[in-house]
Design a protein around this motif. Sequence first.
Motif, PDB file in Angstrom:
ATOM      1  N   VAL A   9     -45.811 -47.217 -40.439  1.00 51.25           N
ATOM      2  CA  VAL A   9     -45.299 -46.309 -39.419  1.00 51.25           C
ATOM      3  C   VAL A   9     -44.607 -47.129 -38.336  1.00 51.25           C
ATOM      4  N   ALA A  10     -43.452 -46.641 -37.875  1.00 44.29           N
ATOM      5  CA  ALA A  10     -42.750 -47.272 -36.756  1.00 44.29           C
ATOM      6  C   ALA A  10     -42.128 -46.169 -35.910  1.00 44.29           C
ATOM      7  N   GLU A  11     -41.976 -46.450 -34.611  1.00 43.17           N
ATOM      8  CA  GLU A  11     -41.319 -45.497 -33.723  1.00 43.17           C
ATOM      9  C   GLU A  11     -40.150 -46.177 -33.041  1.00 43.17           C
ATOM     10  N   CYS A  52     -29.596 -38.553 -32.533  1.00 44.58           N
ATOM     11  CA  CYS A  52     -29.330 -39.842 -33.169  1.00 44.58           C
ATOM     12  C   CYS A  52     -27.908 -39.910 -33.699  1.00 44.58           C
ATOM     13  N   VAL A  53     -27.420 -41.122 -33.857  1.00 45.67           N
ATOM     14  CA  VAL A  53     -26.193 -41.396 -34.586  1.00 45.67           C
ATOM     15  C   VAL A  53     -26.635 -41.995 -35.915  1.00 45.67           C
ATOM     16  N   ASP A 111     -32.667 -47.954 -29.538  1.00 41.93           N
ATOM     17  CA  ASP A 111     -33.176 -48.659 -30.718  1.00 41.93           C
ATOM     18  C   ASP A 111     -32.363 -48.295 -31.955  1.00 41.93           C
ATOM     19  N   PHE A 112     -32.244 -49.257 -32.859  1.00 43.80           N
ATOM     20  CA  PHE A 112     -31.630 -49.065 -34.169  1.00 43.80           C
ATOM     21  C   PHE A 112     -32.732 -49.061 -35.223  1.00 43.80           C
ATOM     22  N   ILE A 113     -32.554 -48.261 -36.251  1.00 40.92           N
ATOM     23  CA  ILE A 113     -33.482 -48.190 -37.381  1.00 40.92           C
ATOM     24  C   ILE A 113     -32.671 -48.508 -38.636  1.00 40.92           C
ATOM     25  N   PHE A 114     -33.170 -49.396 -39.473  1.00 33.27           N
ATOM     26  CA  PHE A 114     -32.530 -49.698 -40.752  1.00 33.27           C
ATOM     27  C   PHE A 114     -33.416 -49.156 -41.860  1.00 33.27           C
ATOM     28  N   VAL A 115     -32.843 -48.364 -42.748  1.00 34.86           N
ATOM     29  CA  VAL A 115     -33.558 -47.836 -43.910  1.00 34.86           C
ATOM     30  C   VAL A 115     -32.930 -48.472 -45.146  1.00 34.86           C
ATOM     31  N   PRO A 116     -33.682 -49.364 -45.823  1.00 35.31           N
ATOM     32  CA  PRO A 116     -33.119 -50.046 -46.990  1.00 35.31           C
ATOM     33  C   PRO A 116     -33.033 -49.137 -48.212  1.00 35.31           C
ATOM     34  N   TYR A 119     -29.274 -44.781 -34.990  1.00 36.23           N
ATOM     35  CA  TYR A 119     -29.320 -45.227 -33.594  1.00 36.23           C
ATOM     36  C   TYR A 119     -29.870 -44.069 -32.774  1.00 36.23           C
ATOM     37  N   VAL A 120     -30.962 -44.312 -32.051  1.00 30.94           N
ATOM     38  CA  VAL A 120     -31.584 -43.261 -31.262  1.00 30.94           C
ATOM     39  C   VAL A 120     -30.883 -43.163 -29.909  1.00 30.94           C
ATOM     40  N   VAL A 121     -30.304 -41.996 -29.638  1.00 29.07           N
ATOM     41  CA  VAL A 121     -29.607 -41.752 -28.378  1.00 29.07           C
ATOM     42  C   VAL A 121     -30.573 -41.175 -27.344  1.00 29.07           C
ATOM     43  N   ARG A 122     -31.352 -40.153 -27.766  1.00 29.34           N
ATOM     44  CA  ARG A 122     -32.291 -39.506 -26.852  1.00 29.34           C
ATOM     45  C   ARG A 122     -33.474 -38.990 -27.656  1.00 29.34           C
ATOM     46  N   GLY A 123     -34.682 -39.150 -27.128  1.00 31.86           N
ATOM     47  CA  GLY A 123     -35.891 -38.699 -27.797  1.00 31.86           C
ATOM     48  C   GLY A 123     -36.654 -39.860 -28.404  1.00 31.86           C
ATOM     49  N   ARG A 124     -37.588 -39.534 -29.307  1.00 32.58           N
ATOM     50  CA  ARG A 124     -38.411 -40.566 -29.949  1.00 32.58           C
ATOM     51  C   ARG A 124     -38.539 -40.231 -31.433  1.00 32.58           C
ATOM     52  N   ALA A 125     -38.150 -41.174 -32.267  1.00 29.57           N
ATOM     53  CA  ALA A 125     -38.212 -41.006 -33.723  1.00 29.57           C
ATOM     54  C   ALA A 125     -39.430 -41.734 -34.267  1.00 29.57           C
ATOM     55  N   ARG A 126     -40.079 -41.133 -35.238  1.00 31.46           N
ATOM     56  CA  ARG A 126     -41.170 -41.785 -35.964  1.00 31.46           C
ATOM     57  C   ARG A 126     -40.776 -41.803 -37.429  1.00 31.46           C
TER      58      ARG A 126
END
Length: 162
Positions: free
Chosen positions: A95-97, A125-126, A102-107, A78-85
């Motif tokens: 590629v996704a940002e 991030c959390v 936003d939540f990111i799921f990594v299978p 879970y992105v708290v602050r900033g930008r993840a790629r």
Amino acid sequence: MAHDHHESGEAAWKHDGIRVIKGDRLDDNTPQTPGMYRQAAIDAARVGAQKIWAGTVAIEPDAKTGVHHHGALESVIYVVRGRARLRWGERLEFVAEAEPGDFIFVPPFCPHQEINAEPGEVLHCVLMRSDNEAVVVNIDDVDPVERPEEVYWVDPIHKAPD
């Protein structure tokens, strides 16, 4: 209805119930990586969690991992602050940002690279994983579609590519 009970017959949750882990009481006795600061909130050692791990990560500007996967684990970021790629795929062809909220799921078994996409801001991030074990499988033989940037996170967990 079946319930877990201590030998005394009392419900386990009466003794080991809900826990609140204060944000200023996180445990940094976790695998650390240059450019990245991890802290555990929920794990087996702290609260007896058996099936999950949760914590925070602060990632320095422009920092990134080598290509790796986490075995059978599922991860949520879970992105708290900033930008993840994130780059993923057999050749890092996808590629996704993600931005704050936003939540990111990594299978499981998904080859990927995590990147702080902001040149002047720390990414906060959390992170949650489906197990307590820190599984990281480094992948050294990736021929990426686009050359990854210089890799800063190099340690026993995130190895340098050859």
